[in-house]
Design a protein around this motif. Structure first.
Motif, short mmCIF file in Angstrom:
data_model
loop_
_atom_site.label_atom_id
_atom_site.label_comp_id
_atom_site.label_asym_id
_atom_site.label_seq_id
_atom_site.Cartn_x
_atom_site.Cartn_y
_atom_site.Cartn_z
N SER A 276 0.58 -0.80 -0.28
CA SER A 276 -0.22 -0.11 0.72
C SER A 276 1.04 0.64 -0.30
CB SER A 276 -1.01 0.12 1.08
OG SER A 276 -1.94 0.61 1.16
N LEU A 277 2.14 0.99 0.77
CA LEU A 277 2.84 2.77 -0.13
C LEU A 277 3.21 2.92 -0.51
CD1 LEU A 277 4.49 4.40 2.04
CD2 LEU A 277 6.25 3.09 2.28
N ARG A 278 3.89 0.89 -1.17
CA ARG A 278 4.47 1.44 -2.34
C ARG A 278 3.63 1.90 -4.01
NH1 ARG A 278 7.98 -2.84 -0.56
NH2 ARG A 278 6.04 -4.80 -1.04
N GLU A 279 2.57 2.28 -3.66
CA GLU A 279 1.04 2.54 -3.57
C GLU A 279 1.06 3.89 -3.97
OE1 GLU A 279 -1.86 -0.51 -3.91
OE2 GLU A 279 -1.49 -1.92 -4.47
N GLN A 280 0.86 3.92 -2.70
CA GLN A 280 1.25 5.71 -2.77
C GLN A 280 1.87 6.63 -3.05
OE1 GLN A 280 -0.48 7.41 0.49
NE2 GLN A 280 -1.82 5.11 1.39
N LEU A 281 3.66 6.30 -2.84
CA LEU A 281 4.38 6.67 -3.34
C LEU A 281 4.76 6.52 -5.11
CD1 LEU A 281 6.78 5.11 -0.86
CD2 LEU A 281 6.73 7.87 -1.32
N THR A 282 4.39 5.89 -4.89
CA THR A 282 4.08 6.10 -6.94
C THR A 282 2.98 6.64 -7.43
OG1 THR A 282 4.94 3.35 -6.87
CG2 THR A 282 3.71 4.43 -9.03
N ALA A 283 1.92 6.37 -6.65
CA ALA A 283 0.51 7.79 -7.14
C ALA A 283 1.01 8.98 -7.06
CB ALA A 283 -0.25 7.29 -6.31
N ALA A 284 1.59 9.28 -6.29
CA ALA A 284 2.43 10.72 -5.92
C ALA A 284 2.75 11.05 -6.94
CB ALA A 284 2.86 10.56 -4.66
N GLY A 285 4.40 9.93 -7.28
CA GLY A 285 5.56 10.24 -8.45
C GLY A 285 4.82 10.56 -9.43
N LEU A 286 3.34 9.69 -9.35
CA LEU A 286 2.54 9.79 -11.80
C LEU A 286 1.65 11.12 -10.91
CD1 LEU A 286 1.73 6.61 -12.35
CD2 LEU A 286 3.23 7.40 -13.12
N VAL B 25 3.05 10.49 2.96
CA VAL B 25 3.33 10.03 1.76
C VAL B 25 3.09 11.93 1.13
CG1 VAL B 25 3.41 9.30 -0.42
CG2 VAL B 25 3.35 8.29 1.14
N VAL B 26 4.07 12.59 0.49
CA VAL B 26 3.98 14.10 0.13
C VAL B 26 4.69 14.26 -1.24
CG1 VAL B 26 3.76 14.58 2.24
CG2 VAL B 26 5.66 14.91 1.59
N LEU C 116 8.32 9.83 1.39
CA LEU C 116 7.87 9.79 2.88
C LEU C 116 8.29 10.49 3.99
CD1 LEU C 116 6.45 7.68 4.22
CD2 LEU C 116 8.75 5.72 4.40
N ILE C 117 7.66 11.08 4.99
CA ILE C 117 8.61 11.41 6.22
C ILE C 117 7.48 11.50 7.02
CG2 ILE C 117 8.63 13.97 4.24
CD1 ILE C 117 5.93 15.32 5.56
#
Length: 207
Positions: A109-119, A138-139, A129-130
């Motif tokens: 789930s973390l990877r998905e959120q970071l990937t979505a933020a990157g896209l 995730v920001v 990740l802060i």
């Protein structure tokens, strides 16, 4: 304090095929080095030049645009290199792994959120990740902004633990405009050990 370009913690070709050697040579030896040189020039004659880079970045609003852009670029890349390793990948363990499970449900789930933020980051910037108020979040930030800066929105401020560079120069030779492929490859080389060390240090400093 003498600010110098840190060596990469691995050989230029260590992250191949996920990130190629030529990209690393240009990204570290040209881009990162230029941010440092321009930061030193912008701070020439100022007492802040003797401060740790984190303190300089934290005063970006006061110190002006050239410092914001270049000190941010210098620190962001200092962090980014350590977020990758030739033997990386997998899931976070230890205290970080427990915090990820508690906050996001799973590492996937973390990877998905970071990937979505990157896209979702239009143009250039970083995904982070802060640690904010004792919790993981995730920001993303534009350009070379950093979560430590006083000029980023309050909701994006915090202690950076993991940073992913989504400027095109980070991946264009290998992936051209295929940012999704670059972000997918990043998870094969992510250095959770380094991220975990930053997490435990930040938690300890916060008491």
């Amino acid at each position: 304090m003498a600010h110098t370009l840190p060596d990469l913690p691995y050989a230029h070709d260590a992250l191949a095929p996920h990130i190629d050697a030529r990209t690393m040579e240009i990204h570290h030896g040209k881009h990162h080095a230029t941010y440092l040189a321009n930061m030193l020039k912008a701070l020439e004659g100022k007492p802040e030049l003797e401060d740790p880079i984190e303190k300089i970045v934290g005063k970006a609003g006061e110190l002006g645009g050239p410092v914001r852009n270049n000190a941010g670029g210098f620190l962001n890349h200092n962090i980014y290199w350590t977020c990758m390793a030739a033997d990386g990948g997998g899931d976070p363990a230890g205290a970080l792994g427990e915090a990820v499970a508690a906050e996001f449900g799973s590492a996937d789930s973390l990877r998905e959120q970071l990937t979505a933020a990157g896209l979702a980051r239009f143009g250039s910037g970083f995904v982070w990740l802060i640690l904010k108020d004792g919790k993981l979040k995730v920001v993303s930030t534009p350009n070379q902004d950093n979560p430590l800066m006083d000029v980023v929105p309050a909701e994006a401020q915090g202690i950076p633990l993991l940073g992913i560079d989504v400027w095109e120069h980070a991946y264009y030779l290998n992936y051209q405009n295929r940012r999704p492929d670059y972000l997918k490859a990043f998870w094969e080389i992510v250095n959770w050990n380094s991220v975990g060390e930053r997490y435990e240090s930040a938690k300890s400093a916060a008491g």
